[in-house]
Motif scaffolding. Structure first.
Motif, PDB file in Angstrom:
ATOM      1  N   TYR A 114       0.816  -1.224   0.000  1.00 33.34           N
ATOM      2  CA  TYR A 114       0.000   0.000   0.000  1.00 33.34           C
ATOM      3  C   TYR A 114       0.845   1.267   0.000  1.00 33.34           C
ATOM      4  N   GLU A 115       2.092   1.078  -0.312  1.00 23.31           N
ATOM      5  CA  GLU A 115       2.979   2.246  -0.325  1.00 23.31           C
ATOM      6  C   GLU A 115       2.755   3.008  -1.625  1.00 23.31           C
ATOM      7  N   ALA A 116       2.935   4.328  -1.582  1.00 26.13           N
ATOM      8  CA  ALA A 116       2.829   5.094  -2.834  1.00 26.13           C
ATOM      9  C   ALA A 116       3.815   4.484  -3.824  1.00 26.13           C
ATOM     10  N   VAL A 126      14.198  15.853  -6.785  1.00 22.75           N
ATOM     11  CA  VAL A 126      12.759  15.771  -7.028  1.00 22.75           C
ATOM     12  C   VAL A 126      12.171  14.837  -5.976  1.00 22.75           C
ATOM     13  N   SER A 127      11.193  15.361  -5.224  1.00 23.94           N
ATOM     14  CA  SER A 127      10.690  14.595  -4.074  1.00 23.94           C
ATOM     15  C   SER A 127       9.167  14.718  -3.981  1.00 23.94           C
ATOM     16  N   SER A 128       8.584  13.851  -3.148  1.00 23.60           N
ATOM     17  CA  SER A 128       7.118  13.897  -3.000  1.00 23.60           C
ATOM     18  C   SER A 128       6.726  14.698  -1.750  1.00 23.60           C
ATOM     19  N   ILE A 138      18.573  13.793  -8.104  1.00 22.61           N
ATOM     20  CA  ILE A 138      18.203  12.875  -7.017  1.00 22.61           C
ATOM     21  C   ILE A 138      16.686  12.744  -6.981  1.00 22.61           C
ATOM     22  N   PHE A 139      16.193  11.522  -7.088  1.00 20.37           N
ATOM     23  CA  PHE A 139      14.759  11.275  -6.897  1.00 20.37           C
ATOM     24  C   PHE A 139      14.624  10.676  -5.510  1.00 20.37           C
ATOM     25  N   VAL A 140      13.712  11.219  -4.715  1.00 17.31           N
ATOM     26  CA  VAL A 140      13.457  10.586  -3.411  1.00 17.31           C
ATOM     27  C   VAL A 140      11.969  10.690  -3.106  1.00 17.31           C
ATOM     28  N   GLY A 190      20.508   2.977  -7.771  1.00 20.72           N
ATOM     29  CA  GLY A 190      19.381   2.802  -6.835  1.00 20.72           C
ATOM     30  C   GLY A 190      19.943   2.199  -5.560  1.00 20.72           C
ATOM     31  N   ILE A 191      19.480   2.683  -4.409  1.00 23.15           N
ATOM     32  CA  ILE A 191      19.922   2.094  -3.133  1.00 23.15           C
ATOM     33  C   ILE A 191      18.681   1.652  -2.372  1.00 23.15           C
ATOM     34  N   GLU A 192      18.629   0.353  -2.061  1.00 23.68           N
ATOM     35  CA  GLU A 192      17.473  -0.230  -1.382  1.00 23.68           C
ATOM     36  C   GLU A 192      17.957  -1.013  -0.174  1.00 23.68           C
ATOM     37  N   ASP A 208      18.154   7.070  -7.177  1.00 26.46           N
ATOM     38  CA  ASP A 208      16.823   6.926  -6.580  1.00 26.46           C
ATOM     39  C   ASP A 208      17.063   6.449  -5.143  1.00 26.46           C
ATOM     40  N   LEU A 209      16.789   7.308  -4.173  1.00 28.04           N
ATOM     41  CA  LEU A 209      17.075   6.985  -2.769  1.00 28.04           C
ATOM     42  C   LEU A 209      15.908   6.168  -2.190  1.00 28.04           C
ATOM     43  N   GLY A 210      16.197   4.882  -1.950  1.00 22.45           N
ATOM     44  CA  GLY A 210      15.145   3.946  -1.530  1.00 22.45           C
ATOM     45  C   GLY A 210      14.483   3.434  -2.792  1.00 22.45           C
ATOM     46  N   SER A 211      15.230   2.656  -3.593  1.00 22.98           N
ATOM     47  CA  SER A 211      14.790   2.349  -4.972  1.00 22.98           C
ATOM     48  C   SER A 211      13.893   1.125  -5.093  1.00 22.98           C
ATOM     49  N   PHE A 216      20.893   4.158   2.377  1.00 23.44           N
ATOM     50  CA  PHE A 216      21.474   5.351   1.738  1.00 23.44           C
ATOM     51  C   PHE A 216      21.996   6.355   2.778  1.00 23.44           C
ATOM     52  N   LEU A 217      21.643   6.124   4.067  1.00 28.25           N
ATOM     53  CA  LEU A 217      22.175   7.024   5.105  1.00 28.25           C
ATOM     54  C   LEU A 217      23.526   6.527   5.618  1.00 28.25           C
ATOM     55  N   ALA A 218      23.978   5.368   5.146  1.00 24.48           N
ATOM     56  CA  ALA A 218      25.300   4.872   5.607  1.00 24.48           C
ATOM     57  C   ALA A 218      26.357   5.894   5.210  1.00 24.48           C
TER      58      ALA A 218
HETATM   59  C1  3US Z   1      13.191   3.331  10.879  1.00 24.05           C
HETATM   60  C2  3US Z   1      13.939   4.003   9.758  1.00 24.05           C
HETATM   61  O1  3US Z   1      13.353   4.817   9.076  1.00 24.05           O
HETATM   62  N1  3US Z   1      15.224   3.636   9.627  1.00 24.05           N
HETATM   63  C3  3US Z   1      16.212   4.340   8.918  1.00 24.05           C
HETATM   64  C4  3US Z   1      15.658   4.820   7.599  1.00 24.05           C
HETATM   65  C5  3US Z   1      16.447   4.212   6.505  1.00 24.05           C
HETATM   66  C6  3US Z   1      16.653   5.224   5.407  1.00 24.05           C
HETATM   67  N2  3US Z   1      17.482   4.568   4.439  1.00 24.05           N
HETATM   68  C7  3US Z   1      17.004   3.800   3.415  1.00 24.05           C
HETATM   69  N3  3US Z   1      17.937   3.252   2.635  1.00 24.05           N
HETATM   70  C8  3US Z   1      17.590   2.478   1.577  1.00 24.05           C
HETATM   71  N4  3US Z   1      16.313   2.209   1.223  1.00 24.05           N
HETATM   72  C9  3US Z   1      15.351   2.752   1.988  1.00 24.05           C
HETATM   73  C10 3US Z   1      15.639   3.568   3.108  1.00 24.05           C
HETATM   74  N5  3US Z   1      14.463   3.965   3.652  1.00 24.05           N
HETATM   75  C11 3US Z   1      13.458   3.418   2.896  1.00 24.05           C
HETATM   76  N6  3US Z   1      14.008   2.666   1.885  1.00 24.05           N
HETATM   77  C12 3US Z   1      13.294   1.871   0.873  1.00 24.05           C
HETATM   78  O2  3US Z   1      12.556   2.744  -0.001  1.00 24.05           O
HETATM   79  C13 3US Z   1      11.611   1.909  -0.691  1.00 24.05           C
HETATM   80  C14 3US Z   1      10.336   2.719  -1.003  1.00 24.05           C
HETATM   81  N7  3US Z   1      10.637   3.777  -2.001  1.00 24.05           N
HETATM   82  C15 3US Z   1       9.930   3.526  -3.312  1.00 24.05           C
HETATM   83  C16 3US Z   1      10.571   2.415  -4.085  1.00 24.05           C
HETATM   84  C17 3US Z   1      10.400   2.619  -5.613  1.00 24.05           C
HETATM   85  N8  3US Z   1      11.038   3.848  -6.054  1.00 24.05           N
HETATM   86  C18 3US Z   1      10.290   4.986  -6.249  1.00 24.05           C
HETATM   87  O3  3US Z   1       9.106   5.019  -6.084  1.00 24.05           O
HETATM   88  N9  3US Z   1      11.045   6.075  -6.633  1.00 24.05           N
HETATM   89  C19 3US Z   1      10.489   7.325  -6.872  1.00 24.05           C
HETATM   90  C20 3US Z   1      11.287   8.422  -6.605  1.00 24.05           C
HETATM   91  C21 3US Z   1      10.819   9.709  -6.824  1.00 24.05           C
HETATM   92  C22 3US Z   1       9.534   9.883  -7.326  1.00 24.05           C
HETATM   93  C23 3US Z   1       9.050  11.300  -7.600  1.00 24.05           C
HETATM   94  C24 3US Z   1       9.989  11.963  -8.595  1.00 24.05           C
HETATM   95  C25 3US Z   1       7.667  11.332  -8.184  1.00 24.05           C
HETATM   96  C26 3US Z   1       9.056  12.090  -6.294  1.00 24.05           C
HETATM   97  C27 3US Z   1       8.718   8.777  -7.596  1.00 24.05           C
HETATM   98  C28 3US Z   1       9.202   7.500  -7.364  1.00 24.05           C
HETATM   99  C29 3US Z   1      10.251   5.136  -1.550  1.00 24.05           C
HETATM  100  C30 3US Z   1       8.765   5.196  -1.192  1.00 24.05           C
HETATM  101  C31 3US Z   1      11.160   5.584  -0.441  1.00 24.05           C
HETATM  102  C32 3US Z   1      11.287   0.760   0.260  1.00 24.05           C
HETATM  103  O4  3US Z   1      11.588  -0.446  -0.413  1.00 24.05           O
HETATM  104  C33 3US Z   1      12.210   0.991   1.442  1.00 24.05           C
HETATM  105  O5  3US Z   1      12.774  -0.221   1.928  1.00 24.05           O
END
Ligand code: 3US
Length: 322
Positions: free
Chosen positions: A103-105, A242-244, A213-215, A159-161, A136-139, A198-200
């Motif tokens: 249910y994630e965006a 570019v962010s939401s 950067i897309f986030v 992409g970093i996931e 793409d941060l959180g790809s 990606f915060l490492a």
């Molecule tokens: C508790 C806690 O928050 N702990 C620390 C936080 C960690 C932060 N570091 C992260 N590092 C790596 N990946 C992490 C960390 N945080 C979470 N994710 C991952 O992001 C993924 C979700 N992603 C979407 C994945 C698909 N890519 C997209 O949707 N990309 C995208 C980008 C920009 C846009 C626009 C231009 C429209 C703004 C549209 C789409 C977004 C919602 C963040 C999940 O799989 C998470 O596991």
């Protein structure tokens, strides 16, 4: 090679897409007739279409000179073709979509119907050049990264996931995507999908050297947003985020109290929410384009040296302070 889907619809979609790019083949009477009779549930009709297609291709290869023949097929996938390739790769990489956060965006399994179009809009609005490095941060499963790699000339796409399951699927998506792009003979830019946070600390330098950067930070908490702003403070002039969700107020004005806020080096604009094709929740999503611009900060300090401007600045700060 078709190991997906119970009927021939994927194969037929593939042929339709190829023929839409090759009028010299599609206009051939045998091919056109076979296409009209093609029925994904009846293998023999697909076989007839492939035979007509191959016959026509062989005829063209023997009549056109190699250079002309090679010009027939565009080197880059068209938008509809790329959408098809991303879904072919996704369907084979993710055997069980239910394990992904549904249910994630932009959740991955509805990627094709929703985010692909939106990202495509984004690519028209945010111009990518060969000097750009995209991240793409959180790809997630990596669809945005492969789409940018196939649709733009950026030098590099990253992409970093962090989570194990989407990261594992991303590794498979990468294999499937490269396989299908090779199958169709389509080009794409170098890309890499990493399994990490990606915060490492070891990503500070990588992020600082990115220029686009897309986030999708809509659901990020204040802690993650704060840590991201610390990374963004190292970005170069002209870098774009570019962010939401905004990283600084849309009406940010530098004062002596907010000098250290990230807003002092960013200009931010809201991208037209109507552009977003992802209105499946009927609430138009807004997106924000931030551009790194150190001139505002330089102007602010220059004004401190100029008594007249300093008085105006004080007045502005006073007003902002009220
Ligand atoms: C508790 C806690 O928050 N702990 C620390 C936080 C960690 C932060 N570091 C992260 N590092 C790596 N990946 C992490 C960390 N945080 C979470 N994710 C991952 O992001 C993924 C979700 N992603 C979407 C994945 C698909 N890519 C997209 O949707 N990309 C995208 C980008 C920009 C846009 C626009 C231009 C429209 C703004 C549209 C789409 C977004 C919602 C963040 C999940 O799989 C998470 O596991």
């Amino acid at each position: 090679p078709d190991d997906g889907g119970e009927d021939g619809s994927e194969a037929l979609d593939t042929l339709r897409l190829i023929l839409s790019e090759l009028p010299l083949l599609a206009e051939d009477t045998d091919v056109a007739a076979a296409l009209r009779q093609a029925d994904p549930r009846r293998f023999v009709t697909l076989q007839r279409l492939c035979d007509a297609y191959n016959r026509r291709l062989r005829a063209l290869r023997s009549t056109l000179d190699p250079e002309e023949f090679n010009k027939l097929v565009p080197r880059r996938a068209s938008v509809p073709h790329l959408k098809h390739i991303v879904s072919l790769a996704y369907n084979r990489a993710v055997e069980d979509p239910d394990v992904l956060n549904r249910y994630e965006a932009f959740s991955p399994e509805v990627y094709g119907e929703t985010s692909f179009e939106l990202i495509n809009h984004m690519l028209e609005h945010v111009k990518f050049s060969p000097d750009d490095t995209f991240i793409d941060l959180g790809s997630g499963v990596g669809q945005v990264v492969v789409q940018v790699a196939a649709a733009t000339q950026v030098k590099r796409c990253i992409g970093i996931e962090k989570a194990d399951i989407p990261a594992r699927y991303a590794a498979e998506l990468s294999v499937q995507f490269k396989r299908w792009m090779a199958f169709f003979g389509k080009e794409y830019q170098p890309f890499e999908l990493r399994h990490d946070d990606f915060l490492a600390d070891n990503y500070r330098e990588l992020i600082a050297n990115c220029t686009v950067i897309f986030v999708n930070n809509f659901a990020f908490g204040p802690r993650v947003d704060h840590d991201l702003k610390e990374r963004f403070a190292q970005l170069k002039e002209g870098a774009r985020i570019v962010s939401s969700k905004v990283f600084c107020p849309l009406n940010f004005r530098i004062t002596d109290r907010n000098l250290s806020d990230i807003g002092s080096i960013l200009t931010v604009e809201e991208l037209d929410p109507l552009e977003s094709a992802v209105s499946w929740t009927n609430t138009p999503f807004s997106y924000y384009l931030h551009v790194v611009d150190y001139k505002q900060l330089e102007h602010y300090f220059a004004s401190l040296k100029n008594p007249e401007l300093k008085k105006q600045q004080a007045a502005a700060t006073g007003a902002a302070g009220l």
